[in-house]
Scaffold this motif. Structure first.
Motif, mmCIF file in Angstrom:
data_model
loop_
_atom_site.group_PDB
_atom_site.id
_atom_site.type_symbol
_atom_site.label_atom_id
_atom_site.label_comp_id
_atom_site.label_asym_id
_atom_site.label_seq_id
_atom_site.Cartn_x
_atom_site.Cartn_y
_atom_site.Cartn_z
ATOM 1 N N GLN A 192 0.831 -1.204 0.000
ATOM 2 C CA GLN A 192 0.000 0.000 0.000
ATOM 3 C C GLN A 192 0.868 1.257 0.000
ATOM 4 O O GLN A 192 0.572 2.219 -0.719
ATOM 5 C CB GLN A 192 -0.924 -0.006 1.227
ATOM 6 C CG GLN A 192 -1.947 -1.125 1.245
ATOM 7 C CD GLN A 192 -2.981 -1.002 0.135
ATOM 8 O OE1 GLN A 192 -3.625 0.019 -0.019
ATOM 9 N NE2 GLN A 192 -3.145 -2.063 -0.640
ATOM 10 N N TYR A 200 -8.489 13.639 16.759
ATOM 11 C CA TYR A 200 -9.252 12.393 16.915
ATOM 12 C C TYR A 200 -8.829 11.777 18.250
ATOM 13 O O TYR A 200 -8.405 10.628 18.332
ATOM 14 C CB TYR A 200 -8.998 11.437 15.757
ATOM 15 C CG TYR A 200 -9.113 12.063 14.386
ATOM 16 C CD1 TYR A 200 -10.338 12.179 13.747
ATOM 17 C CD2 TYR A 200 -7.979 12.550 13.716
ATOM 18 C CE1 TYR A 200 -10.442 12.761 12.487
ATOM 19 C CE2 TYR A 200 -8.065 13.134 12.466
ATOM 20 C CZ TYR A 200 -9.299 13.244 11.855
ATOM 21 O OH TYR A 200 -9.390 13.817 10.614
ATOM 22 N N PRO A 213 -10.214 7.831 12.085
ATOM 23 C CA PRO A 213 -10.960 6.593 11.846
ATOM 24 C C PRO A 213 -10.427 5.877 10.616
ATOM 25 O O PRO A 213 -9.506 6.351 9.940
ATOM 26 C CB PRO A 213 -12.395 7.088 11.649
ATOM 27 C CG PRO A 213 -12.257 8.497 11.191
ATOM 28 C CD PRO A 213 -11.040 9.034 11.877
ATOM 29 N N ARG A 214 -11.033 4.744 10.298
ATOM 30 C CA ARG A 214 -10.499 3.871 9.255
ATOM 31 C C ARG A 214 -10.341 4.555 7.902
ATOM 32 O O ARG A 214 -9.439 4.240 7.136
ATOM 33 C CB ARG A 214 -11.403 2.636 9.115
ATOM 34 C CG ARG A 214 -10.789 1.509 8.318
ATOM 35 C CD ARG A 214 -11.566 0.219 8.510
ATOM 36 N NE ARG A 214 -11.645 -0.146 9.912
ATOM 37 C CZ ARG A 214 -10.659 -0.727 10.593
ATOM 38 N NH1 ARG A 214 -9.511 -0.981 9.990
ATOM 39 N NH2 ARG A 214 -10.816 -1.045 11.865
ATOM 40 N N LYS A 215 -11.177 5.546 7.598
ATOM 41 C CA LYS A 215 -11.092 6.205 6.298
ATOM 42 C C LYS A 215 -9.905 7.145 6.198
ATOM 43 O O LYS A 215 -9.596 7.651 5.108
ATOM 44 C CB LYS A 215 -12.382 6.971 6.005
ATOM 45 C CG LYS A 215 -12.611 8.147 6.944
ATOM 46 C CD LYS A 215 -13.887 8.897 6.586
ATOM 47 C CE LYS A 215 -14.089 10.104 7.498
ATOM 48 N NZ LYS A 215 -15.329 10.855 7.148
ATOM 49 N N GLY A 216 -9.226 7.423 7.294
ATOM 50 C CA GLY A 216 -8.080 8.323 7.283
ATOM 51 C C GLY A 216 -8.461 9.758 7.562
ATOM 52 O O GLY A 216 -9.630 10.077 7.814
ATOM 53 N N GLY A 266 -7.704 12.537 5.451
ATOM 54 C CA GLY A 266 -8.164 13.207 4.237
ATOM 55 C C GLY A 266 -7.433 14.508 3.975
ATOM 56 O O GLY A 266 -6.765 15.079 4.843
ATOM 57 N N ASP A 312 -5.665 1.571 9.269
ATOM 58 C CA ASP A 312 -5.862 1.100 7.900
ATOM 59 C C ASP A 312 -4.665 1.522 7.053
ATOM 60 O O ASP A 312 -4.425 2.727 6.877
ATOM 61 C CB ASP A 312 -7.145 1.670 7.301
ATOM 62 C CG ASP A 312 -7.418 1.104 5.919
ATOM 63 O OD1 ASP A 312 -8.099 0.060 5.834
ATOM 64 O OD2 ASP A 312 -6.951 1.689 4.930
ATOM 65 N N ALA A 314 -5.523 3.888 3.941
ATOM 66 C CA ALA A 314 -5.813 5.274 4.305
ATOM 67 C C ALA A 314 -4.546 5.994 4.734
ATOM 68 O O ALA A 314 -4.317 7.157 4.380
ATOM 69 C CB ALA A 314 -6.860 5.308 5.414
ATOM 70 N N ARG A 352 -2.527 6.906 1.607
ATOM 71 C CA ARG A 352 -3.080 8.052 0.884
ATOM 72 C C ARG A 352 -2.732 9.359 1.585
ATOM 73 O O ARG A 352 -2.370 10.351 0.935
ATOM 74 C CB ARG A 352 -4.600 7.898 0.747
ATOM 75 C CG ARG A 352 -5.033 6.814 -0.231
ATOM 76 C CD ARG A 352 -6.521 6.893 -0.522
ATOM 77 N NE ARG A 352 -7.331 6.573 0.654
ATOM 78 C CZ ARG A 352 -7.767 5.349 0.942
ATOM 79 N NH1 ARG A 352 -7.469 4.326 0.160
ATOM 80 N NH2 ARG A 352 -8.523 5.146 2.015
ATOM 81 N N ASP A 353 -2.828 9.367 2.914
ATOM 82 C CA ASP A 353 -2.506 10.592 3.647
ATOM 83 C C ASP A 353 -1.008 10.875 3.632
ATOM 84 O O ASP A 353 -0.599 12.041 3.587
ATOM 85 C CB ASP A 353 -3.026 10.497 5.084
ATOM 86 C CG ASP A 353 -4.541 10.647 5.167
ATOM 87 O OD1 ASP A 353 -5.138 11.196 4.218
ATOM 88 O OD2 ASP A 353 -5.128 10.219 6.181
ATOM 89 N N HIS A 409 -6.644 -6.995 10.224
ATOM 90 C CA HIS A 409 -6.406 -5.641 10.727
ATOM 91 C C HIS A 409 -5.018 -5.525 11.355
ATOM 92 O O HIS A 409 -4.504 -6.476 11.948
ATOM 93 C CB HIS A 409 -7.480 -5.256 11.746
ATOM 94 C CG HIS A 409 -8.857 -5.270 11.154
ATOM 95 N ND1 HIS A 409 -9.276 -4.334 10.227
ATOM 96 C CD2 HIS A 409 -9.914 -6.097 11.355
ATOM 97 C CE1 HIS A 409 -10.520 -4.597 9.882
ATOM 98 N NE2 HIS A 409 -10.932 -5.655 10.537
#
Length: 382
Positions: free
Chosen positions: A106, A245, A315-318, A320, A341, A344, A347-348, A373
């Motif tokens: 990833q 968070y 959270p799991r989506k990152g 952003g 994750d 995510a 991507r960040d 996980h």
């Protein structure tokens, strides 16, 4: 094209993919296969086919087994059974190696970062670690877990990855059909079903948290992550730090210790009950200020002094792009990113890279044995 749903065929299994399955190919299509391992030859049964270039399947017969294959620890960790565990058929060392491969892939694919990855084990072994469990009751009043990618409830008599004082406390009893059960056992070995106040211990502090709220499921995870965050923050007395968070304030507590009474910590948590618990648990630390609100909204409002260090555990989506750009605009010298994750996170990391932050260090922990996980802690510096 006709649906392959229910169709059976042989495949040679390729590499592991993110999500608890491996990749195979058949008649020009990708097949995401569960209950198998790289290098195996298996018979699969297609469980989901929405058309297009791929479908999903379970390995229902192993023709050539991997040397990493072991007997499963649970009778429902099989095709068509419980969807909670992905890797019970793999040795614990192999599970960690699979997760390391996923993280590395990833990072390479989504962030353009190539670095060696090792997934570290936490104490206690791969079984009986899960101290917080969510269960669903079937139409006959029996508690169980959902099947993979399904609402179907698989009733259980035990759960080998769940700590004593959780699943064993609710099975064998009748519950309201269709209801949900949140079961936990805290640091005092007290079982909670549903609402309640749990006592937890981490970072040299005692925490009072909602028994059905968020706390790390592995009993050693909170302490380990707090130690890494403290070590990597590099904070000095009098500096400012952010904990985004923040949950009930675990990382804010170690940041507060680092900056001392002359420094400041801004903790931001969107779930108000958790933010209220953070304020209560950290009431003795005057340098901590807790905000209840969405991270992007609080940052957009310009709250808090410019931070030397930012810790975030999204959270799991990152996080952003909006949150990442809000962080870098305030000029921190380093960011410590706790991620559940790897996609995510990657991507960040790529977004941070466009603003001059590079991935300096990464540690990964097998805080969820038998599942796909994995938890990562990443250090990004200018």
């Amino acid at each position: 094209m006709n649906s392959w749903l229910g169709r059976r065929f042989e495949v040679s299994v390729g590499p592991v993919a993110h999500g608890g399955h491996c990749v195979a190919r058949h008649e020009g299509r990708v097949v995401f296969v569960r209950h198998t391992l790289p290098g195996e030859r298996v018979v699969v049964s297609v469980t989901e086919d929405r058309g297009g270039s791929f479908c999903r399947a379970d390995a229902v017969s192993v023709l050539t087994a991997s040397p990493d294959r072991v007997p499963v620890s649970c009778p429902v960790a099989v095709p068509g059974g419980c969807g909670g565990c992905d890797w019970q058929h793999a040795s614990w060392a192999a599970q960690r190696a699979l997760k390391a491969s996923v993280i590395a892939e990833q990072l390479r694919r989504l962030a353009g970062v190539t670095m060696p990855v090792e997934v570290e084990e936490l104490p206690g072994g791969p079984l009986r670690w899960r101290t917080r469990v969510r269960m669903t009751v079937d139409s006959d009043g029996r508690p169980g877990f959902r099947a993979h990618r399904s609402h179907r409830v698989v009733p259980v008599e035990d759960c080998p990855i769940s700590a004593y004082g959780t699943v064993d406390e609710v099975v064998g009893r009748s519950w309201a059909p269709g209801s949900a059960l949140t079961v936990s056992v805290d640091a005092n070995a007290e079982t909670h079903v549903g609402d309640g106040v749990a006592v937890e211990r981490a970072a040299r502090r005692e925490w009072r948290v909602s028994s059905d709220g968020f706390w790390q499921a592995h009993p050693d995870a909170a302490d380990v992550y707090a130690e890494v965050v403290a070590a990597w923050s590099g904070l000095r007395a009098g500096e400012a730090a952010w904990d985004l968070y923040a949950g009930v304030g675990l990382f804010a507590s170690v940041l507060a210790e680092a900056v001392g009474s002359s420094g400041s910590v801004m903790a931001v948590e969107s779930f108000r009950p958790a933010a209220e618990e953070a304020a209560e648990n950290l009431a003795d630390l005057a340098q901590v200020r807790v905000f209840a609100g969405k991270v992007e909204s609080v940052l957009r409002a310009g709250e808090g002094p410019d931070p030397a260090v930012v810790v975030l555990d999204p959270p799991r989506k990152g996080a952003g792009r909006e949150v990442v750009e809000a962080i870098v605009s305030r000029g921190p010298r380093r960011v410590v990113y706790v991620a559940c994750d790897p996609a995510a996170l990657s991507r960040d990391v790529a977004t941070f890279a466009t603003h001059g932050f590079g991935l300096e260090r990464l540690r990964a922990f097998d805080a969820f044995p038998m599942t796909h996980h994995v938890e990562c802690v990443a250090l990004l510096t200018r």
